[in-house]
Scaffold this motif. Structure first.
Motif, PDB file in Angstrom:
ATOM      1  N   ARG A 181      36.937  23.976   9.292  1.00  0.00           N
ATOM      2  CA  ARG A 181      37.104  22.869   9.933  1.00  0.00           C
ATOM      3  C   ARG A 181      37.540  22.831  11.342  1.00  0.00           C
ATOM      4  O   ARG A 181      37.236  22.433  12.410  1.00  0.00           O
ATOM      5  CB  ARG A 181      38.036  21.652   9.210  1.00  0.00           C
ATOM      6  CG  ARG A 181      37.872  20.474   9.753  1.00  0.00           C
ATOM      7  CD  ARG A 181      38.909  19.400   9.019  1.00  0.00           C
ATOM      8  NE  ARG A 181      38.288  19.110   8.007  1.00  0.00           N
ATOM      9  CZ  ARG A 181      37.725  18.230   7.696  1.00  0.00           C
ATOM     10  NH1 ARG A 181      37.522  17.287   8.562  1.00  0.00           N
ATOM     11  NH2 ARG A 181      37.140  17.829   6.479  1.00  0.00           N
ATOM     12  N   GLY A 182      38.746  23.528  11.487  1.00  0.00           N
ATOM     13  CA  GLY A 182      39.251  23.807  12.730  1.00  0.00           C
ATOM     14  C   GLY A 182      38.544  24.750  13.759  1.00  0.00           C
ATOM     15  O   GLY A 182      38.175  24.186  15.002  1.00  0.00           O
ATOM     16  N   ALA A 183      37.632  25.517  13.336  1.00  0.00           N
ATOM     17  CA  ALA A 183      36.586  26.345  14.062  1.00  0.00           C
ATOM     18  C   ALA A 183      35.459  25.435  14.552  1.00  0.00           C
ATOM     19  O   ALA A 183      35.022  25.588  15.708  1.00  0.00           O
ATOM     20  CB  ALA A 183      36.164  27.541  13.203  1.00  0.00           C
ATOM     21  N   LEU A 184      35.135  24.620  13.545  1.00  0.00           N
ATOM     22  CA  LEU A 184      34.030  23.555  14.064  1.00  0.00           C
ATOM     23  C   LEU A 184      34.236  22.685  14.860  1.00  0.00           C
ATOM     24  O   LEU A 184      33.589  22.463  15.821  1.00  0.00           O
ATOM     25  CB  LEU A 184      33.415  23.165  12.488  1.00  0.00           C
ATOM     26  CG  LEU A 184      32.425  23.692  11.714  1.00  0.00           C
ATOM     27  CD1 LEU A 184      32.359  23.102  10.325  1.00  0.00           C
ATOM     28  CD2 LEU A 184      31.111  24.118  12.251  1.00  0.00           C
ATOM     29  N   ILE A 185      35.461  22.144  14.852  1.00  0.00           N
ATOM     30  CA  ILE A 185      36.080  21.215  15.862  1.00  0.00           C
ATOM     31  C   ILE A 185      36.202  21.939  17.237  1.00  0.00           C
ATOM     32  O   ILE A 185      35.607  21.384  18.163  1.00  0.00           O
ATOM     33  CB  ILE A 185      37.522  20.478  15.409  1.00  0.00           C
ATOM     34  CG1 ILE A 185      37.070  19.586  14.326  1.00  0.00           C
ATOM     35  CG2 ILE A 185      38.003  19.664  16.489  1.00  0.00           C
ATOM     36  CD1 ILE A 185      38.212  19.089  13.789  1.00  0.00           C
ATOM     37  N   GLY A 186      36.746  23.097  17.353  1.00  0.00           N
ATOM     38  CA  GLY A 186      36.519  23.891  18.577  1.00  0.00           C
ATOM     39  C   GLY A 186      35.324  24.117  19.088  1.00  0.00           C
ATOM     40  O   GLY A 186      34.918  23.972  20.271  1.00  0.00           O
ATOM     41  N   ALA A 187      34.300  24.380  18.035  1.00  0.00           N
ATOM     42  CA  ALA A 187      32.952  24.812  18.615  1.00  0.00           C
ATOM     43  C   ALA A 187      32.308  23.553  19.213  1.00  0.00           C
ATOM     44  O   ALA A 187      31.449  23.841  20.171  1.00  0.00           O
ATOM     45  CB  ALA A 187      32.465  25.730  17.307  1.00  0.00           C
ATOM     46  N   ILE A 188      32.251  22.348  18.541  1.00  0.00           N
ATOM     47  CA  ILE A 188      31.676  21.262  18.872  1.00  0.00           C
ATOM     48  C   ILE A 188      32.153  20.703  20.105  1.00  0.00           C
ATOM     49  O   ILE A 188      31.608  20.548  21.140  1.00  0.00           O
ATOM     50  CB  ILE A 188      31.919  19.971  17.922  1.00  0.00           C
ATOM     51  CG1 ILE A 188      31.180  20.509  16.611  1.00  0.00           C
ATOM     52  CG2 ILE A 188      31.408  18.942  18.344  1.00  0.00           C
ATOM     53  CD1 ILE A 188      31.332  19.766  15.488  1.00  0.00           C
ATOM     54  N   GLN A 189      33.835  20.832  20.357  1.00  0.00           N
ATOM     55  CA  GLN A 189      34.226  20.503  21.624  1.00  0.00           C
ATOM     56  C   GLN A 189      33.762  21.671  22.881  1.00  0.00           C
ATOM     57  O   GLN A 189      33.571  20.990  23.880  1.00  0.00           O
ATOM     58  CB  GLN A 189      35.728  20.369  21.790  1.00  0.00           C
ATOM     59  CG  GLN A 189      36.627  20.008  22.620  1.00  0.00           C
ATOM     60  CD  GLN A 189      37.949  20.199  22.496  1.00  0.00           C
ATOM     61  OE1 GLN A 189      38.557  20.366  21.336  1.00  0.00           O
ATOM     62  NE2 GLN A 189      38.888  19.703  23.474  1.00  0.00           N
ATOM     63  N   GLY A 190      33.838  22.758  22.541  1.00  0.00           N
ATOM     64  CA  GLY A 190      33.011  23.529  23.606  1.00  0.00           C
ATOM     65  C   GLY A 190      31.690  23.819  23.839  1.00  0.00           C
ATOM     66  O   GLY A 190      31.255  24.109  24.817  1.00  0.00           O
ATOM     67  N   SER A 191      30.794  23.046  22.807  1.00  0.00           N
ATOM     68  CA  SER A 191      29.599  23.226  23.171  1.00  0.00           C
ATOM     69  C   SER A 191      29.096  21.811  23.931  1.00  0.00           C
ATOM     70  O   SER A 191      27.890  21.701  24.322  1.00  0.00           O
ATOM     71  CB  SER A 191      28.724  23.374  21.883  1.00  0.00           C
ATOM     72  OG  SER A 191      28.992  22.238  20.721  1.00  0.00           O
ATOM     73  N   VAL A 192      29.947  20.965  23.967  1.00  0.00           N
ATOM     74  CA  VAL A 192      29.384  19.574  24.647  1.00  0.00           C
ATOM     75  C   VAL A 192      29.553  19.721  25.954  1.00  0.00           C
ATOM     76  O   VAL A 192      30.690  20.030  26.410  1.00  0.00           O
ATOM     77  CB  VAL A 192      30.164  18.534  24.008  1.00  0.00           C
ATOM     78  CG1 VAL A 192      29.875  17.130  24.583  1.00  0.00           C
ATOM     79  CG2 VAL A 192      29.981  18.082  22.548  1.00  0.00           C
ATOM     80  N   SER A 193      28.705  19.402  26.884  1.00  0.00           N
ATOM     81  CA  SER A 193      28.806  19.140  28.257  1.00  0.00           C
ATOM     82  C   SER A 193      28.198  17.944  28.687  1.00  0.00           C
ATOM     83  O   SER A 193      27.482  17.321  28.129  1.00  0.00           O
ATOM     84  CB  SER A 193      27.981  20.267  28.862  1.00  0.00           C
ATOM     85  OG  SER A 193      26.768  20.269  28.591  1.00  0.00           O
TER      86      SER A 193
END
Length: 262
Positions: free
Chosen positions: A148-160
């Protein structure tokens, strides 16, 4: 005895290398550089083809990165804004910075993950950001705490997010990942989460404004009631003064008016 003159071992044989006398030191350096390139052309060609082969191998072994985007309209607070209001709205750097920070924040990423947190989306989301599956996952949850933590960080970093044109109230949200089908669902979830967060913020603002208006109205009602009581008292005192002038102090009407005032 005649001795033969021998050339030193480090000098080239006579006639093996003849170069024109350079007119300047720069010309001599360029000619020597071209001579070295001509003698090493096989090594240069091999290095070039090896570089191409390495680049092809790296591109072939890496997963392709997909990108999808969506457009959203920023609604103004007034339903019928004038031209001047629209221009000020589109050039409001504070508003745009706030919206951009909200879109790239962890709250929106967490809410978007909740929308996709289903057993059928588990493998697609992990594959979308190349996250390894965790073995310490509880059966009651779709993702473990680490996932969950990795997915939240990945989603946050992939959004522009950016504004394609300053003259319009439109922003574009883009998402990147390795799985195209899951990426489309994630882009929809991010857009829906942004709309819901904005709607919730506007609803909270409306509730606060409505609460303040209700409190103000209650205070106004209380002041009106106090003013009505004071007005009635003044009218009674005026009637008492007029009755005193006409009937005197011991008249029943005067006594009644005094009891009402007291």
């Amino acid at each position: 005895m005649e001795t033969a003159r021998k050339q030193p071992p480090y000098s080239p044989p006579k006639g093996a290398f003849q170069s024109p006398v350079p007119d300047s030191p720069e010309a001599g350096g360029v000619f020597l550089y071209l001579h070295i390139l001509r003698n090493r052309k096989g090594l240069i060609a091999a290095s070039f083809f090896l570089s191409l082969l390495f680049a092809f191998f790296v591109n072939w072994t890496q997963n392709p990165v997909y990108r999808t985007s969506t457009e959203l309209i920023l609604q103004s607070r007034s339903k019928t804004p004038s031209l001047g209001q629209a221009t000020v709205f589109s050039q409001d750097a504070t508003l745009l910075a706030t919206q951009f920070r909200l879109i790239k924040g962890p709250r929106l990423a967490e809410q978007a993950l909740k929308k996709l947190e289903k057993p059928e989306n588990r493998e697609g989301l992990l594959r979308l950001f190349a996250i390894r599956s965790s073995r310490k996952r509880k059966e009651v949850g779709v993702f473990s705490e680490r996932e969950r933590g990795a997915l939240i960080g990945a989603i946050q970093g992939s959004v522009s997010v950016w504004q394609p044109d300053r003259a319009v109230r439109i922003i574009k949200i883009a998402v990147e990942g390795y799985d195209p089908q899951t990426l489309v669902r994630l882009a929809d979830a991010v857009s829906e989460s942004y709309i819901e967060i904005n709607f919730s913020a506007y609803l909270d603002s409306f509730r606060q404004s409505f609460g303040m208006i209700s409190k103000t109205l209650a205070e106004i009602r209380e002041k009106i009631k106090t003013g009505e009581v004071a007005s009635q008292k003044i009218n009674s005192e005026i009637q008492l003064l007029e009755a005193l002038k006409i009937y005197g102090e011991r008249h029943p009407l005067v006594i009644k008016l005094r009891s009402d005032i007291s």
